[in-house]
Structures are given as C-alpha cells and as structure tokens.
Write a protein that holds these residues in place. Structure first.
Motif: not given
Length: 201
Positions: A173-201
């Motif tokens: 379970a630890f390995v799976a959770g850690m893999s999610v963190v690392v994979a999501l972070r690296l994919v977000a960097i690679r594809w430039q995923w960002h969270l939406p900005v509050v109050g910006k249309s």
C-alpha cells in the motif's frame, strides 16, 4: 525497518534537490550543506514537533545527518563532473515528496491519528522541506504556484490509506501510494498540468 530505510532514501533525495536548487546561488560549501539539510529534515522536524515525538528523529539517529552530508557532497561532486538540467531537481523533488508524504502519514497513523490528520501530517512532511528550500534560495515555493504538488501528496496518501483500509498489507500500500505521488507529479510537470486559479475566468 523498511520504513526507516525509505526515510533515509527520502532524506538523501531531498538533500540532493537542495543542492540542485542552490547550485546557481553562489553559496559556499557550508551554505550548500545548510540548504541540503533544511530541505531534507524540515518536513520531518515539523511532523515530529506536531506529533510530540521526542527526541526529533535526526537528533536521536546520527545516520540522518551522515546521509544528508554524504548525499549533498556526492551531488556537488556530480555537478562538477557534468551539467544537470533544471528537470533533475524536479525529479529529485518528486521522489522526495512521495517518500516523505507516505512515511509521514505512516508515522501519524502509528501514533493513533485519524485518517484526516494522517493526510495532513503526511502532506506537511512532504512539502515543508521544499518550501524552506525555495524560500532560502529566493524562489517562489512550488506549493504557492499553480503546480500539482501538495495535491499529489494528498492523493497518494489517500490511496495508501484506502488500500490499507480494505486489507492490503502496509508495504505494498505504501509503494502504491508513493508511486501515485511521484507519477502524478512527474506527469503534471511533463504535460504542464495546473490547478485552476480561483476567481480567474
């Protein structure tokens, strides 16, 4: 015992990311070591203080300090031999984030904290060192940008807690959770995923 060794690996990785962040800031070797140490143990120190764990982990175990110094010096030596892109710091940071977030959550869980507190403690363990590193090296902390950073830590910890709750052994379970963190972070960097900005249309 596995958690202990993973924690040491996380310390080494975050120490390396501290050196990579400080490399162009014209610091001497002591300054480099200070940044590496603060990056590596900042989150865990805050976690131990909030969970009232005494003595603080790196005070009671000299191996943490040894690993920080060794990782920092090895990274400095590596940088002298060859140039490294800014992406290297991002990869090191993602690995450290995953290791620290999950180890922090496990320690909070072992201390009897409810799941929500385990998520908060794990997230703080993962992100605090990076925030301190960025502040000291005069960068806007990743946590305050639109980066998927703390979000990745939260989701990975939730995956770990969920899998453990339905009967999966702690280690996978630890390995799976850690893999999610690392994979999501690296994919977000690679594809430039960002969270939406509050109050910006």
């Amino acid at each position: 015992m596995l958690l202990y060794y993973l924690d040491l690996v996380g310390v080494a990785v975050f120490a390396a990311s501290g050196v990579l962040a400080a490399r162009d800031r014209e610091l001497d070797i002591l300054g480099i070591l200070v940044v590496a140490a603060i990056t590596a143990i900042g989150g865990g120190t805050l976690r131990d203080l909030l969970l009232d764990r005494h003595p603080i982990f790196w005070v009671s175990d000299i191996w943490y300090v040894i690993v920080i110094i060794a990782a920092a010096l090895a990274t400095v030596a590596w940088l002298r031999l060859r140039s490294t892109s800014g992406a290297s710091m991002m990869v090191a940071d993602a690995m450290g984030l995953g290791l620290f977030a999950l180890s922090g959550a496990q320690l909070a869980e072992a201390a009897g904290s409810p799941p929500l507190i385990a998520v908060l403690m794990g997230t703080m363990t993962g992100v605090t060192g990076g925030v301190l590193r960025d502040v000291i090296t005069a960068r806007v902390p990743l946590l305050l940008r639109r980066e998927i950073y703390a979000t990745a830590a939260i989701l990975g910890i939730v995956v770990y807690l969920g899998l453990h709750a339905v009967g999966m052994a702690r280690t996978p379970a630890f390995v799976a959770g850690m893999s999610v963190v690392v994979a999501l972070r690296l994919v977000a960097i690679r594809w430039q995923w960002h969270l939406p900005v509050v109050g910006k249309s």
